[in-house]
Every structure is written in C-alpha cells, then in structure tokens.
Design a protein around this motif. Sequence first.
Motif, PDB file in Angstrom:
ATOM      1  N   SER A   1     -24.221 -38.739 -17.201  1.00  0.00           N
ATOM      2  CA  SER A   1     -23.002 -37.934 -17.252  1.00  0.00           C
ATOM      3  C   SER A   1     -22.433 -38.017 -18.662  1.00  0.00           C
ATOM      4  O   SER A   1     -22.735 -38.942 -19.431  1.00  0.00           O
ATOM      5  N   GLU A   2     -21.585 -37.080 -19.002  1.00  0.00           N
ATOM      6  CA  GLU A   2     -20.982 -37.063 -20.334  1.00  0.00           C
ATOM      7  C   GLU A   2     -20.165 -38.333 -20.584  1.00  0.00           C
ATOM      8  O   GLU A   2     -20.265 -38.944 -21.648  1.00  0.00           O
ATOM      9  N   ASP A   3     -19.373 -38.756 -19.584  1.00  0.00           N
ATOM     10  CA  ASP A   3     -18.555 -39.957 -19.755  1.00  0.00           C
ATOM     11  C   ASP A   3     -19.424 -41.198 -19.959  1.00  0.00           C
ATOM     12  O   ASP A   3     -19.132 -42.038 -20.806  1.00  0.00           O
ATOM     13  N   HIS A   4     -20.493 -41.313 -19.175  1.00  0.00           N
ATOM     14  CA  HIS A   4     -21.406 -42.447 -19.322  1.00  0.00           C
ATOM     15  C   HIS A   4     -22.028 -42.440 -20.718  1.00  0.00           C
ATOM     16  O   HIS A   4     -22.089 -43.483 -21.388  1.00  0.00           O
ATOM     17  N   ASP A   5     -22.473 -41.277 -21.170  1.00  0.00           N
ATOM     18  CA  ASP A   5     -23.095 -41.182 -22.496  1.00  0.00           C
ATOM     19  C   ASP A   5     -22.108 -41.501 -23.612  1.00  0.00           C
ATOM     20  O   ASP A   5     -22.467 -42.164 -24.595  1.00  0.00           O
ATOM     21  N   LEU A   6     -20.859 -41.026 -23.470  1.00  0.00           N
ATOM     22  CA  LEU A   6     -19.854 -41.322 -24.492  1.00  0.00           C
ATOM     23  C   LEU A   6     -19.591 -42.824 -24.578  1.00  0.00           C
ATOM     24  O   LEU A   6     -19.565 -43.399 -25.677  1.00  0.00           O
ATOM     25  N   LEU A   7     -19.409 -43.459 -23.424  1.00  0.00           N
ATOM     26  CA  LEU A   7     -19.155 -44.900 -23.436  1.00  0.00           C
ATOM     27  C   LEU A   7     -20.374 -45.690 -23.903  1.00  0.00           C
ATOM     28  O   LEU A   7     -20.238 -46.666 -24.635  1.00  0.00           O
TER      29      LEU A   7
ATOM     30  N   PHE B   1     -20.276 -48.313 -26.936  1.00  0.00           N
ATOM     31  CA  PHE B   1     -20.586 -49.726 -26.735  1.00  0.00           C
ATOM     32  C   PHE B   1     -21.924 -50.146 -27.329  1.00  0.00           C
ATOM     33  O   PHE B   1     -22.084 -51.261 -27.785  1.00  0.00           O
ATOM     34  N   TYR B   2     -22.909 -49.286 -27.275  1.00  0.00           N
ATOM     35  CA  TYR B   2     -24.254 -49.670 -27.706  1.00  0.00           C
ATOM     36  C   TYR B   2     -24.707 -48.993 -28.999  1.00  0.00           C
ATOM     37  O   TYR B   2     -25.371 -49.611 -29.813  1.00  0.00           O
ATOM     38  N   GLY B   3     -24.370 -47.736 -29.163  1.00  0.00           N
ATOM     39  CA  GLY B   3     -24.867 -46.985 -30.321  1.00  0.00           C
ATOM     40  C   GLY B   3     -24.362 -47.494 -31.651  1.00  0.00           C
ATOM     41  O   GLY B   3     -25.056 -47.386 -32.662  1.00  0.00           O
ATOM     42  N   SER B   4     -23.163 -48.064 -31.663  1.00  0.00           N
ATOM     43  CA  SER B   4     -22.605 -48.557 -32.924  1.00  0.00           C
ATOM     44  C   SER B   4     -22.596 -50.087 -32.977  1.00  0.00           C
ATOM     45  O   SER B   4     -21.940 -50.676 -33.827  1.00  0.00           O
ATOM     46  N   SER B   5     -23.331 -50.717 -32.070  1.00  0.00           N
ATOM     47  CA  SER B   5     -23.333 -52.174 -32.017  1.00  0.00           C
ATOM     48  C   SER B   5     -24.341 -52.779 -32.988  1.00  0.00           C
ATOM     49  O   SER B   5     -25.265 -52.108 -33.441  1.00  0.00           O
ATOM     50  N   VAL B   6     -24.111 -54.053 -33.286  1.00  0.00           N
ATOM     51  CA  VAL B   6     -25.047 -54.818 -34.107  1.00  0.00           C
ATOM     52  C   VAL B   6     -25.217 -56.196 -33.479  1.00  0.00           C
ATOM     53  O   VAL B   6     -24.329 -56.693 -32.790  1.00  0.00           O
TER      54      VAL B   6
ATOM     55  N   ASP C   1     -23.264 -69.709 -22.876  1.00  0.00           N
ATOM     56  CA  ASP C   1     -23.541 -68.386 -22.311  1.00  0.00           C
ATOM     57  C   ASP C   1     -25.027 -68.036 -22.442  1.00  0.00           C
ATOM     58  O   ASP C   1     -25.505 -67.122 -21.788  1.00  0.00           O
ATOM     59  N   GLY C   2     -25.734 -68.759 -23.305  1.00  0.00           N
ATOM     60  CA  GLY C   2     -27.163 -68.531 -23.472  1.00  0.00           C
ATOM     61  C   GLY C   2     -27.502 -67.348 -24.366  1.00  0.00           C
ATOM     62  O   GLY C   2     -28.636 -66.878 -24.378  1.00  0.00           O
ATOM     63  N   PHE C   3     -26.537 -66.885 -25.159  1.00  0.00           N
ATOM     64  CA  PHE C   3     -26.781 -65.739 -26.031  1.00  0.00           C
ATOM     65  C   PHE C   3     -27.154 -66.234 -27.417  1.00  0.00           C
ATOM     66  O   PHE C   3     -26.483 -67.085 -27.984  1.00  0.00           O
ATOM     67  N   GLU C   4     -28.230 -65.692 -27.957  1.00  0.00           N
ATOM     68  CA  GLU C   4     -28.671 -66.048 -29.310  1.00  0.00           C
ATOM     69  C   GLU C   4     -27.979 -65.120 -30.308  1.00  0.00           C
ATOM     70  O   GLU C   4     -28.220 -63.920 -30.312  1.00  0.00           O
ATOM     71  N   GLY C   5     -27.110 -65.651 -31.122  1.00  0.00           N
ATOM     72  CA  GLY C   5     -26.415 -64.836 -32.110  1.00  0.00           C
ATOM     73  C   GLY C   5     -25.111 -64.308 -31.568  1.00  0.00           C
ATOM     74  O   GLY C   5     -24.446 -64.948 -30.761  1.00  0.00           O
ATOM     75  N   LEU C   6     -24.781 -63.122 -32.003  1.00  0.00           N
ATOM     76  CA  LEU C   6     -23.488 -62.528 -31.697  1.00  0.00           C
ATOM     77  C   LEU C   6     -23.650 -61.025 -31.521  1.00  0.00           C
ATOM     78  O   LEU C   6     -24.215 -60.355 -32.385  1.00  0.00           O
ATOM     79  N   TYR C   7     -23.181 -60.494 -30.404  1.00  0.00           N
ATOM     80  CA  TYR C   7     -23.216 -59.061 -30.140  1.00  0.00           C
ATOM     81  C   TYR C   7     -21.871 -58.495 -30.566  1.00  0.00           C
ATOM     82  O   TYR C   7     -20.815 -58.975 -30.137  1.00  0.00           O
ATOM     83  N   CYS C   8     -21.867 -57.468 -31.431  1.00  0.00           N
ATOM     84  CA  CYS C   8     -20.626 -56.914 -31.979  1.00  0.00           C
ATOM     85  C   CYS C   8     -20.658 -55.389 -31.981  1.00  0.00           C
ATOM     86  O   CYS C   8     -21.701 -54.785 -32.203  1.00  0.00           O
ATOM     87  N   TYR C   9     -19.480 -54.791 -31.782  1.00  0.00           N
ATOM     88  CA  TYR C   9     -19.329 -53.346 -31.934  1.00  0.00           C
ATOM     89  C   TYR C   9     -17.871 -53.062 -32.319  1.00  0.00           C
ATOM     90  O   TYR C   9     -16.976 -53.850 -31.999  1.00  0.00           O
ATOM     91  N   PRO C  10     -17.631 -51.943 -32.999  1.00  0.00           N
ATOM     92  CA  PRO C  10     -16.257 -51.605 -33.354  1.00  0.00           C
ATOM     93  C   PRO C  10     -15.417 -51.391 -32.095  1.00  0.00           C
ATOM     94  O   PRO C  10     -15.854 -50.719 -31.159  1.00  0.00           O
ATOM     95  N   SER C  11     -14.241 -51.989 -32.068  1.00  0.00           N
ATOM     96  CA  SER C  11     -13.344 -51.810 -30.935  1.00  0.00           C
ATOM     97  C   SER C  11     -13.053 -50.320 -30.749  1.00  0.00           C
ATOM     98  O   SER C  11     -12.915 -49.574 -31.723  1.00  0.00           O
ATOM     99  N   ILE C  12     -12.954 -49.913 -29.517  1.00  0.00           N
ATOM    100  CA  ILE C  12     -12.687 -48.503 -29.226  1.00  0.00           C
ATOM    101  C   ILE C  12     -11.259 -48.139 -29.585  1.00  0.00           C
ATOM    102  O   ILE C  12     -10.987 -47.024 -30.031  1.00  0.00           O
TER     103      ILE C  12
END
Length: 151
Positions: free
Chosen positions: A69-75, A79-84, A31-42
């Motif tokens: 939009s509020e929905d876009h910001d929540l998602l 997906f991104y705000g709590s990711s590592v 996939d060409g990704f360096e490492g691992l992208y992770c976030y808590p499951s919703i």
Amino acid sequence: MNGFVSRVTNRIDRKGRVSVPAPFRQVLSRDGFEGLYCYPSIDMEAVDCGGNLLLAEIERNLARYTPFSEDHDLLSTAFYGSSVHLSIDSEGRIGLTPALLEITGIANEVTFVGQGYKFQIWEPQRFAAYELAARERARALRRSPRPEAAS
C-alpha cells in the motif's frame, strides 16, 4: 533496565568520531545487535537509533498497513530507505555519516537521549530547545482532563 535512559553529551574527535555512552552500548549488547541502526527522525532534526528493539517496533508499526500500500511504502522508505548501519569500534565510537550530520546540524558535540526502546542523537542546542518544548507539552498533557482508566 533493558532500555535506553538518560542523556549524555560527548564531543566529536578530530577524525569525526563520537563515543556512544557506555550504558547505551550495554543495552545494544544485551539486545544482541551488532553496531547501531540509525535513520533520520521523521518528526525532528535528530537521528533515531537502536538495535533489535527498535527494529521490532518498526515492524509492529508497519504491520498495521497492507503490504504494497502507499502508506506502507512511504513508512518503509522513511524507516529503511534512509537508514544506515553504523559500526561501533573497539573504543565505543561511531562515525556519523555526512547526511546524518547535515540533517541534525551536528558539528562539534552530540547529545544522546534515551527513549526506552530507542535513543536519539541531537545537536545539543537543538535538543535543548526541543526539550523545553517537550516539557511544556508534557505539563499541558498532565493538566488536561483525560478519561479514567478502565477497570
């Protein structure tokens, strides 16, 4: 196969690291990704993980919503705000963050579960309970009437 399949349970070592299954590392490498992208499951007490395929799915999902939009910001936050971004060492191991360990209840072992474009990391007993419920729901879905596929 270009996606994540199967299930593997590995022990966490004394330094808090766990080996990512080799087939999963191979998918990430292709996939060409360096490492691992992770976030808590919703929806579950698990961690969603992957690489570029997962990030593309997130972007497709977010594209359905108007930016700012509020929905876009929540998602976006989910997906991104709590990711590592976790690095995979030369031995194929990662160290889960304290936040991810707390969310999942992981202590000594980790179950990796392939889901095609992503995989999940679970505490093994929690996954066993989830898998049982998922199989029951899958049986019910299979038995339920569904519309015929369009020709």
